[in-house]
Design an enzyme around this catalytic site. Structure first.
Site, PDB file in Angstrom:
ATOM      1  N   HIS A 126       0.755  -1.554   0.310  1.00  0.00           N
ATOM      2  CA  HIS A 126       0.339   0.190   0.054  1.00  0.00           C
ATOM      3  C   HIS A 126       0.656   1.548   0.066  1.00  0.00           C
ATOM      4  CE1 HIS A 126      -3.306  -2.608   1.260  1.00  0.00           C
ATOM      5  NE2 HIS A 126      -4.181  -0.998   0.733  1.00  0.00           N
ATOM      6  N   ARG A 182      -1.414   3.023   7.180  1.00  0.00           N
ATOM      7  CA  ARG A 182      -1.117   1.505   7.006  1.00  0.00           C
ATOM      8  C   ARG A 182      -1.301   1.239   8.653  1.00  0.00           C
ATOM      9  NH1 ARG A 182      -4.549  -1.186   4.398  1.00  0.00           N
ATOM     10  NH2 ARG A 182      -3.331  -2.925   4.667  1.00  0.00           N
ATOM     11  N   HIS A 188       0.951  -2.075   9.557  1.00  0.00           N
ATOM     12  CA  HIS A 188       1.975  -2.421   9.160  1.00  0.00           C
ATOM     13  C   HIS A 188       2.335  -1.637  10.322  1.00  0.00           C
ATOM     14  CE1 HIS A 188       2.612  -4.126   5.467  1.00  0.00           C
ATOM     15  NE2 HIS A 188       1.194  -3.335   4.827  1.00  0.00           N
ATOM     16  N   ASP A 209       7.991  -0.823   8.003  1.00  0.00           N
ATOM     17  CA  ASP A 209       6.763  -1.803   6.659  1.00  0.00           C
ATOM     18  C   ASP A 209       6.663   0.193   5.089  1.00  0.00           C
ATOM     19  OD1 ASP A 209       7.417  -3.884   8.400  1.00  0.00           O
ATOM     20  OD2 ASP A 209       5.181  -4.161   8.439  1.00  0.00           O
TER      21      ASP A 209
END
Length: 199
Positions: A125, A158, A164, A168
């Site tokens: 994402h 995220r 996440h 990340d």
């Protein structure tokens, strides 16, 4: 781009990098239930036709197949470029997502089962958020700051959502930058960037 060669391994538990991940996670815990939490839930949706309109306010234009067909197609095609770019590193590192470790709720409970089978590092994402922000900034340079900022927030959602770690997301942005550079090497993709200006 080869995501394995582009980014370092994820931070190990007990490292300074993982301590940063945990600190950012704790700092964002109070956002649960807030408007920013709801925005993060909306940003999780990558399904067309709705997904591109996460950037509509920053662009100042609603994005749809009927009103902006070239732009719609461009974003639909780059979602594949950005999403697949993180696959090799995800498979190599197989990092667990925060909610799998903490047991906390996420902003997308309906996605959790699927997310458990898809590794965290790097964030696909986040790669996409970077790519869409950068591509749209080229399409509409007069709104470049707003679009790049929206790409950053799209990625940061995220972490807000607890799916996440910060590292990340940071790594996903690095891979996204490599995707944009690679797209510029492709004559067809250069054309895909130029044509939406006439939508």
């Amino acid at each position: 781009p080869d995501s394995v060669s582009l980014i370092p391994p994820p931070p190990e538990p007990g490292s300074a990098g993982f301590a940063r991940d945990e600190r950012v996670y704790r700092e964002l815990v109070p956002l649960e239930g807030s408007p920013r939490w709801r925005m993060a839930a909306a940003d999780a949706n990558l399904k067309f036709p709705g997904a591109p309109n996460a950037f509509a306010c920053a662009l100042g234009v609603n994005i749809s197949q009927s009103s902006t067909p070239y732009l719609y197609t461009l974003l639909q095609r780059t979602i594949i470029d950005a999403g697949q770019s993180t696959a090799a590193a995800k498979q190599k590192y197989n990092r667990k997502r925060p909610f799998m470790i903490t047991g906390d709720d996420t902003c997308v409970p309906e996605d959790e089962q699927l997310l458990r089978s898809n590794a965290a590092y790097p964030s696909g994402h986040s790669s996409l958020g970077y790519v869409w922000g950068a591509v749209l900034a080229e399409v509409a340079p007069e709104r470049a700051d707003e679009l790049r900022a929206r790409g950053y927030q799209f990625s940061q959602s995220r972490v807000v959502c607890r799916v996440h770690w910060q590292s990340d997301v940071d790594a996903g942005r690095e891979v996204g930058a490599a995707v944009v550079a690679r797209l510029h090497q492709d004559a067809e993709d250069d054309d895909r960037v130029r044509r939406p200006q006439h939508d």
